[in-house]
Design an enzyme around this catalytic site. Sequence first.
Site, short mmCIF file in Angstrom:
data_model
loop_
_atom_site.label_atom_id
_atom_site.label_comp_id
_atom_site.label_asym_id
_atom_site.label_seq_id
_atom_site.Cartn_x
_atom_site.Cartn_y
_atom_site.Cartn_z
N GLU A 279 41.79 -74.46 25.64
CA GLU A 279 42.28 -74.30 24.28
C GLU A 279 41.23 -73.69 23.36
OE1 GLU A 279 46.23 -75.85 24.88
OE2 GLU A 279 45.27 -74.57 23.40
N ARG B 216 42.05 -69.94 21.72
CA ARG B 216 42.30 -69.94 20.28
C ARG B 216 41.06 -69.53 19.50
NH1 ARG B 216 46.90 -74.42 18.96
NH2 ARG B 216 47.40 -75.03 21.08
N ASP C 172 51.09 -70.64 34.58
CA ASP C 172 51.54 -69.41 33.92
C ASP C 172 50.48 -68.35 33.64
OD1 ASP C 172 50.42 -71.13 32.06
OD2 ASP C 172 52.15 -71.23 30.75
N GLU D 66 57.16 -67.56 23.81
CA GLU D 66 57.22 -66.80 25.07
C GLU D 66 58.43 -65.88 25.20
OE1 GLU D 66 54.44 -69.99 25.32
OE2 GLU D 66 56.61 -70.11 24.94
#
Length: 643
Positions: free
Chosen positions: A267, A271, A401, A535
Amino acid sequence: MVFRKLPGVSASAMGLRLSQKFVFLLFLSGLVTLCFGALFFLPDSVRLKRMFLSKTETQPVTVRSGSENDAKEHLKKSNTEQDNLRGITSAKGETSTKVKTLSRRPSVTHEATEARLAAAVGKAALEDLTGSKTESAFERATSSNGGDNSDTLNYDQFKKCLTKPPLGRESGKPSDPKTLQRRDKVKEMMKFAWDNYKLYAWGKNELRPLTRNGHIGNMFGGLRGASIIDSLDTLYIMGLMDEYNDAKEWVQTSLDLNTNGEASLFEVNIRYVGGLLSAYYLTGEEMYKKKVMELGEKLLPAFNTPTGIPRGVINLGSSGTSWSWGWASAGSSILAEFGTLHLEFVHLSELTGNPIYIEKVMNIRKVLNKIEKPHGLYPNFLSPVSGNWVQHHVSIGGLGDSFYEYLIKSYLMSDKTDEEAKKMYYSALEAIEANLVQKSPGGLTYMAEWRGGILDHKMGHLACFSGGMIGIGADDGAPEKRQHYLDLAAEITHTCHESYTRSATKLGPEAFRFDSGAEATAIRLSDRYYILRPEVIESYMYMWRLTHDPKYREWGWEAVEALEQYCRVESGFSGIRDVYATMVGHDNMQQSFFLSETLKYLYLLFSDDDLLPMEDWVFNTEAHPLPVVRKNCLLAGGPLDSL
């Protein structure tokens, strides 16, 4: 005392006079001093020296949480408990079965910190690669030359390597009035979301719009302002310059990187590192460059494992300790986490002139290429100790993913020179098609999950990014398969759109199924929520740019109307708990990725293609645009040419 009088034994029975005792003590103390002193002259690799002199880091003990349901609660980006953020459990742990022991070290000197970094990569190798024996990359960039070190990226040279201006001729303004009106609406949504964040949650990580307060969470190790960092590039490309300048000032004056908390490596990377990199490349502001270089170094200790596969959680303070998520099987690392570092780490090496970041992510590939893959598939859990798969669970949604996304994007970002990434991507896609891609009785194409050879006919919202992924990789596949890949991308995007249209709110559920009579519909109550995810809209944007089929813009506008009707509240935007109920219950969270991804992709969907043109830019998994690296232009004669 060495000798102590024993009960019932006379002094004479001890057999030594006082003078003899004194001589013996002198001899013994000299011997001990000599032995310990000799340790300092032993090579660093001698086990005895490491045993006595190294700082010991006790790795946490993790206990498997038990069932697959534990992992589901913590999938990437899910936020059903609202304690952050992309949805993996907090570093403190949500399950009572997690046991974590951590040896906290006291504050250490700068020299000790550099010594640990040198040990991590090999001191000699670090000196040879950086040309600086103990000076950190951040210090080299912020030395007396003002950051214009010859080993670091030259921004003016970078701009010359772009084929088009980043913001296009007129900031991507569409000529069609209807499309322009829709784009302006998305811009208004961004300003509304931002203004309420600034009013009620400024400096916190996210806004809780119903209660009008801020949310911090504990995924970022004490870092603050996730919504600010995630919004920098969105505000900039939308031309919201007053709002952008407020965000820039906060980064300059209030972003404190000297934290000592437990952070998600994944994360923080996508980010904070991604957001700061993007802001630098779009604006040329040296402040962003210095911040991201400082932050990048704090992530390196996560790679200190026997295999070099990083653990998922890292202490951003001086200790640099790392450990695996307590819910992850047998202390494993997660494919989507350690596989989603490559884009950002390549650019950290670009900025610093230090190849260590590229070496770390290239080693991950080396480990993955060495081990056997069941049916060519990549399971979601890998041991950072043994380098072996822990479970044979494969998913293109949560836990897996963005690993696949970063393979094709690494190839594209390398100006199509990274042949290893290309080979890995198309081999993985071939295995996915052979084992996971399914057609429903109603004719919908979807990606099932694979559990040791047994298919679970479920597709998560997170997997809906794959329409766009397969689309952007279609043109570089084998000539005879290019149209096939583009058709497959369109079919998957259509299926994900169906998951939206079949709900009462016209927003898609967290997961939808294709069994027991279900077609692109959530069966379980626990799968019916929507947390402002991007998405599906991401795939709309890519498919629009690839085909210019007007249906993708129409589908995007449907999403805008649904967001306005069901997610917009008085003081921001909120996720909803059940997409099949028109009397919605809100989850009271305006996710930072709503600002970074969902609204950005909608804005790009309604913009001309010359706004962040795909020839020059690749989006990381948080939708932060990173430039294509043209080595012949950018790195001619530079320190990274040999890599």
